[in-house]
Design an enzyme around this catalytic site. Structure first.
Site, PDB file in Angstrom:
ATOM      1  N   ASN A   1       1.020 -51.393  18.759  1.00  0.00           N
ATOM      2  CA  ASN A   1       1.931 -52.451  18.567  1.00  0.00           C
ATOM      3  C   ASN A   1       3.565 -51.667  18.990  1.00  0.00           C
ATOM      4  O   ASN A   1       4.180 -50.966  17.727  1.00  0.00           O
ATOM      5  CB  ASN A   1       0.961 -53.030  17.196  1.00  0.00           C
ATOM      6  CG  ASN A   1       1.436 -52.432  16.118  1.00  0.00           C
ATOM      7  OD1 ASN A   1       1.605 -51.368  16.127  1.00  0.00           O
ATOM      8  ND2 ASN A   1       1.439 -53.121  15.246  1.00  0.00           N
TER       9      ASN A   1
ATOM     10  N   ALA B   1      12.990 -57.857  16.547  1.00  0.00           N
ATOM     11  CA  ALA B   1      13.692 -58.143  15.520  1.00  0.00           C
ATOM     12  C   ALA B   1      13.340 -59.856  16.311  1.00  0.00           C
ATOM     13  O   ALA B   1      13.443 -60.564  15.605  1.00  0.00           O
ATOM     14  CB  ALA B   1      15.182 -58.059  15.435  1.00  0.00           C
TER      15      ALA B   1
ATOM     16  N   TYR C   1      10.599 -61.811  16.870  1.00  0.00           N
ATOM     17  CA  TYR C   1       9.637 -61.468  16.275  1.00  0.00           C
ATOM     18  C   TYR C   1       8.664 -61.754  17.605  1.00  0.00           C
ATOM     19  O   TYR C   1       7.473 -60.596  17.886  1.00  0.00           O
ATOM     20  CB  TYR C   1       8.637 -61.579  15.440  1.00  0.00           C
ATOM     21  CG  TYR C   1       9.296 -61.641  13.833  1.00  0.00           C
ATOM     22  CD1 TYR C   1      10.412 -60.461  13.927  1.00  0.00           C
ATOM     23  CD2 TYR C   1       9.082 -61.984  12.954  1.00  0.00           C
ATOM     24  CE1 TYR C   1      10.622 -59.563  12.743  1.00  0.00           C
ATOM     25  CE2 TYR C   1       9.680 -62.137  11.832  1.00  0.00           C
ATOM     26  CZ  TYR C   1      10.450 -60.614  11.377  1.00  0.00           C
ATOM     27  OH  TYR C   1      10.654 -60.228  10.309  1.00  0.00           O
TER      28      TYR C   1
ATOM     29  N   GLU D   1      -3.171 -53.347  21.651  1.00  0.00           N
ATOM     30  CA  GLU D   1      -4.253 -54.099  22.600  1.00  0.00           C
ATOM     31  C   GLU D   1      -4.163 -54.866  24.225  1.00  0.00           C
ATOM     32  O   GLU D   1      -4.527 -53.871  25.098  1.00  0.00           O
ATOM     33  CB  GLU D   1      -5.237 -55.063  22.124  1.00  0.00           C
ATOM     34  CG  GLU D   1      -5.819 -54.783  21.018  1.00  0.00           C
ATOM     35  CD  GLU D   1      -5.229 -55.119  19.732  1.00  0.00           C
ATOM     36  OE1 GLU D   1      -4.170 -55.440  19.613  1.00  0.00           O
ATOM     37  OE2 GLU D   1      -5.750 -55.988  18.587  1.00  0.00           O
TER      38      GLU D   1
END
Ligand code: THU
Length: 162
Positions: free
Chosen positions: A61, A65, A67, A74
Site C-alpha cells: 500500500n 497526505a 488520503y 492489491e
C-alpha cells in the site's frame, strides 16, 4: 417476495497444507509489508501476483497526505503485472497485512475497490484468479474473484438491454 441467498466458498488452510508455489507467493506478499508506505494508518499490506507464465509481481500500500490519492497493495501489484504483461492471465494473488507489531492473526480481506479490480482482471482474461488471504492462524483461499463480489457490476452489465 422472493429471496436469493448468495454464498461465498472459503477454503481454510494451514500454511503447511499449501503447495510450495503458493507458499512462495504468500512469503513474497509477507515480505512486501516492509516496503509499504503507510505513515497514516500504520497498516502495512503486501501483495504478490503470480501470472500464468510464472512471472511474479509484488506491491504494497502507498498512502498519501491527501488520503484518497493512496492505493492498496492489491491494486499496485495487479496494475503493475497487467501493465508489464497485458496478454498474460493472472493465476493467483496473495495478500498479507501487518499492524506494525504483528501480521494479522486472521486473514486480511480486500476492500471493495480491490475486489472490483480483481474481477476486471479475471473477466478480461476469462481465467479465475485464486486468492490467498494470509493470517498467522489460517489462510483463506477463495477460488475466484467473482466469489468475493456477489451482485457484481462487470463488462456484461454494460451490455445488457434494458
Ligand atoms: N489496504 C490495502 O492495501 N489493502 C487492503 O486489502 C485493505 C486496505 C490499505 C489501504 C490503506 O493504506 C491501509 O490499508 C488502511 O486502510
Amino acid at each position: 417476495m422472493d429471496q436469493k441467498i448468495l454464498e461465498t466458498r472459503v477454503n481454510i488452510f494451514r500454511f503447511t497444507e499449501l503447495e510450495p508455489e503458493i507458499q512462495v507467493l504468500i512469503n513474497k506478499a509477507k515480505e512486501q509489508v516492509d516496503n509499504a508506505y503507510a505513515p497514516y494508518s500504520n497498516f502495512r499490506v503486501g501483495a504478490a501476483v503470480l501470472l500464468q507464465n510464472g512471472a511474479l509481481f509484488v506491491g504494497n500500500n502507498q498512502e498519501n497526505a491527501a488520503y484518497p490519492s493512496g492505493l492498496c497493495a492489491e491494486r499496485v501489484a495487479l496494475f503493475y503485472a497487467n501493465a508489464q504483461f497485458p496478454q498474460v492471465p493472472v493465476r493467483a494473488i496473495a495478500i498479507a497485512a501487518h499492524t506494525g507489531d504483528n501480521y494479522l492473526a486472521y486473514p486480511v480481506t480486500p476492500c471493495g475497490s480491490c475486489r472490483q479490480v480483481m474481477l476486471e482482471t479475471e473477466t478480461r482474461f476469462e481465467k479465475p484468479i485464486d486468492i490467498y488471504l494470509y493470517g498467522t492462524e489460517c489462510i483463506y483461499h477463495i477460488e475466484n474473484a467473482a466469489q468475493l463480489l456477489p451482485l457484481r457490476f462487470e463488462k456484461k452489465s454494460l451490455e445488457q438491454n434494458h
